[in-house]
Enzyme design. Structure first.
Site, PDB file in Angstrom:
ATOM      1  CE1 TYR A 135      -3.787   2.346   0.355  1.00 21.36           C
ATOM      2  CE2 TYR A 135      -2.574   3.246   2.226  1.00 21.36           C
ATOM      3  CZ  TYR A 135      -3.611   3.329   1.303  1.00 21.36           C
ATOM      4  OH  TYR A 135      -4.467   4.413   1.326  1.00 21.36           O
ATOM      5  CB  VAL A 168      -9.907   9.024   6.314  1.00 23.43           C
ATOM      6  CG1 VAL A 168     -11.196   9.823   6.235  1.00 23.43           C
ATOM      7  CG2 VAL A 168      -8.711   9.882   5.920  1.00 23.43           C
TER       8      VAL A 168
HETATM    9  P1  NAI Z   1     -13.684   3.423   0.226  1.00 27.30           P
HETATM   10  O1  NAI Z   1     -13.392   1.974   0.084  1.00 27.30           O
HETATM   11  O2  NAI Z   1     -14.676   3.888   1.244  1.00 27.30           O
HETATM   12  O3  NAI Z   1     -14.058   4.027  -1.192  1.00 27.30           O
HETATM   13  C1  NAI Z   1     -13.298   3.722  -2.335  1.00 27.30           C
HETATM   14  C2  NAI Z   1     -14.182   3.799  -3.548  1.00 27.30           C
HETATM   15  O4  NAI Z   1     -13.371   3.480  -4.674  1.00 27.30           O
HETATM   16  C3  NAI Z   1     -15.337   2.793  -3.517  1.00 27.30           C
HETATM   17  O5  NAI Z   1     -16.549   3.440  -3.864  1.00 27.30           O
HETATM   18  C4  NAI Z   1     -14.922   1.754  -4.554  1.00 27.30           C
HETATM   19  O6  NAI Z   1     -16.027   1.153  -5.211  1.00 27.30           O
HETATM   20  C5  NAI Z   1     -14.087   2.595  -5.506  1.00 27.30           C
HETATM   21  N1  NAI Z   1     -13.174   1.785  -6.282  1.00 27.30           N
HETATM   22  C6  NAI Z   1     -12.303   0.840  -5.815  1.00 27.30           C
HETATM   23  N2  NAI Z   1     -11.687   0.245  -6.829  1.00 27.30           N
HETATM   24  C7  NAI Z   1     -12.170   0.804  -7.965  1.00 27.30           C
HETATM   25  C8  NAI Z   1     -11.915   0.601  -9.338  1.00 27.30           C
HETATM   26  N3  NAI Z   1     -11.068  -0.355  -9.775  1.00 27.30           N
HETATM   27  N4  NAI Z   1     -12.567   1.378 -10.245  1.00 27.30           N
HETATM   28  C9  NAI Z   1     -13.455   2.311  -9.829  1.00 27.30           C
HETATM   29  N5  NAI Z   1     -13.746   2.541  -8.545  1.00 27.30           N
HETATM   30  C10 NAI Z   1     -13.108   1.797  -7.622  1.00 27.30           C
HETATM   31  O7  NAI Z   1     -12.236   4.107   0.494  1.00 27.30           O
HETATM   32  P2  NAI Z   1     -11.786   5.515   1.120  1.00 27.30           P
HETATM   33  O8  NAI Z   1     -11.291   5.266   2.490  1.00 27.30           O
HETATM   34  O9  NAI Z   1     -12.787   6.561   0.878  1.00 27.30           O
HETATM   35  O10 NAI Z   1     -10.466   5.749   0.250  1.00 27.30           O
HETATM   36  C11 NAI Z   1     -10.468   6.587  -0.876  1.00 27.30           C
HETATM   37  C12 NAI Z   1      -9.033   6.899  -1.238  1.00 27.30           C
HETATM   38  O11 NAI Z   1      -8.369   7.484  -0.117  1.00 27.30           O
HETATM   39  C13 NAI Z   1      -8.203   5.660  -1.613  1.00 27.30           C
HETATM   40  O12 NAI Z   1      -7.337   6.009  -2.671  1.00 27.30           O
HETATM   41  C14 NAI Z   1      -7.402   5.387  -0.357  1.00 27.30           C
HETATM   42  O13 NAI Z   1      -6.205   4.718  -0.630  1.00 27.30           O
HETATM   43  C15 NAI Z   1      -7.166   6.802   0.126  1.00 27.30           C
HETATM   44  N6  NAI Z   1      -6.836   6.930   1.524  1.00 27.30           N
HETATM   45  C16 NAI Z   1      -7.680   6.428   2.489  1.00 27.30           C
HETATM   46  C17 NAI Z   1      -7.351   6.570   3.806  1.00 27.30           C
HETATM   47  C18 NAI Z   1      -8.214   6.036   4.876  1.00 27.30           C
HETATM   48  O14 NAI Z   1      -7.713   5.942   6.019  1.00 27.30           O
HETATM   49  N7  NAI Z   1      -9.476   5.707   4.634  1.00 27.30           N
HETATM   50  C19 NAI Z   1      -6.106   7.248   4.216  1.00 27.30           C
HETATM   51  C20 NAI Z   1      -5.322   7.760   3.140  1.00 27.30           C
HETATM   52  C21 NAI Z   1      -5.687   7.601   1.842  1.00 27.30           C
END
Ligand code: NAI
Length: 234
Positions: A135, A168
């Site tokens: 990651y 987050v």
């Molecule tokens: P989440 O899992 O709640 O939302 C991610 C969204 O991306 C989902 O709606 C999913 O369907 C979509 N997705 C996943 N793979 C996909 C694909 N191949 N094509 C199209 N859509 C796709 O995740 P969250 O926590 O909102 O994370 C969003 C971003 O923030 C990610 O890039 C994650 O790495 C990053 N991030 C998250 C943190 C956390 O602690 N939650 C911290 C730092 C970064």
């Protein structure tokens, strides 16, 4: 907005709507996407589906000013624990996906008077986090991609920045916690890891993305904005 159906992406899409923007959400699943967001089913690992969806967005909504590359997936483990297939799967979504979406949107960004790309990296790009080798490598690549794209497109009037959120509290984290032997203890450790003592809220990251997306940050390009509860530098 990729991955706009959940977590940080959904909070950001809502923030953009509150600021008067018309927002297209590209996600592989659009379940429960609220009005007035415009949903487009697309997978960032599938170039054809991205090119189709981005062209449809531009046609239906009248152009593209902002791209938020947010879609991402997690991976837990050391290098000894993730196999080649897992490396390929995560890098395909988290890194190549952002390149595909940005490339597909470039023709419209070049025509915009307020073009801005915001990538979602992570503090995992900046700190050695335990059990996050793959990651972290993927998010480090997002940081480098941000600097490279900002350099390549500055003369075309396209700004490129990224945010580096701390942990987050989103469905992404809840799913990852289930991978641990003691999810409750791991949740407490995640809260404690932020200098502020609690996980970051999705709306707090959304506000930072909205700033970088808006003309208010017109002189800001090729930067990373930490939204991390102080975890990186305190
Ligand atoms: P989440 O899992 O709640 O939302 C991610 C969204 O991306 C989902 O709606 C999913 O369907 C979509 N997705 C996943 N793979 C996909 C694909 N191949 N094509 C199209 N859509 C796709 O995740 P969250 O926590 O909102 O994370 C969003 C971003 O923030 C990610 O890039 C994650 O790495 C990053 N991030 C998250 C943190 C956390 O602690 N939650 C911290 C730092 C970064």
């Amino acid at each position: 907005m990729t991955g706009g159906a959940s977590g940080i992406g959904l909070a950001t899409a809502k923030e953009f709507v509150e600021r008067g923007a018309t927002v297209a959400v590209l996600d592989r699943t659009l379940d429960g996407l609220p009005e007035p967001l415009h949903g487009f089913t697309a997978d960032v690992t599938d170039r054809a589906s991205i090119e189709r969806a981005v062209a449809e967005v531009a046609e239906r909504l009248g152009g593209i000013d902002v791209v938020v590359n947010n879609a991402g997936i997690s991976a837990v483990g050391t290098v000894a624990e993730n196999d080649d297939a897992e490396w390929a799967r995560v890098l395909d979504v988290n890194v190549i996906g952002m390149a595909r979406v940005t490339a597909a949107a470039l023709p419209w960004l070049r025509r915009s008077e307020a073009a801005s790309v915001v990538n979602v990296s992570s503090i995992a790009a900046l700190n050695g986090l335990p059990q996050r080798a793959l990651y972290s490598a993927s998010k480090g690549a997002v940081l480098a991609l941000t600097y490279a794209m900002a350099t390549d497109h500055v003369a075309e009037g396209i700004r490129v920045n990224c945010v580096c959120p701390g942990t987050v509290h989103t469905p992404f984290v809840d799913r990852m916690l289930q991978g641990f032997a003691d999810p409750v203890a791991e949740r407490a450790a995640l809260d404690a890891r932020q200098a502020t003592g609690r996980m970051v809220a999705p709306e707090e990251v959304a506000a930072a993305i909205a700033y970088l997306a808006s003309p208010r940050s017109v002189s800001t390009t090729g930067t990373a904005l930490d939204v991390d509860g102080g975890v990186s530098h305190l």
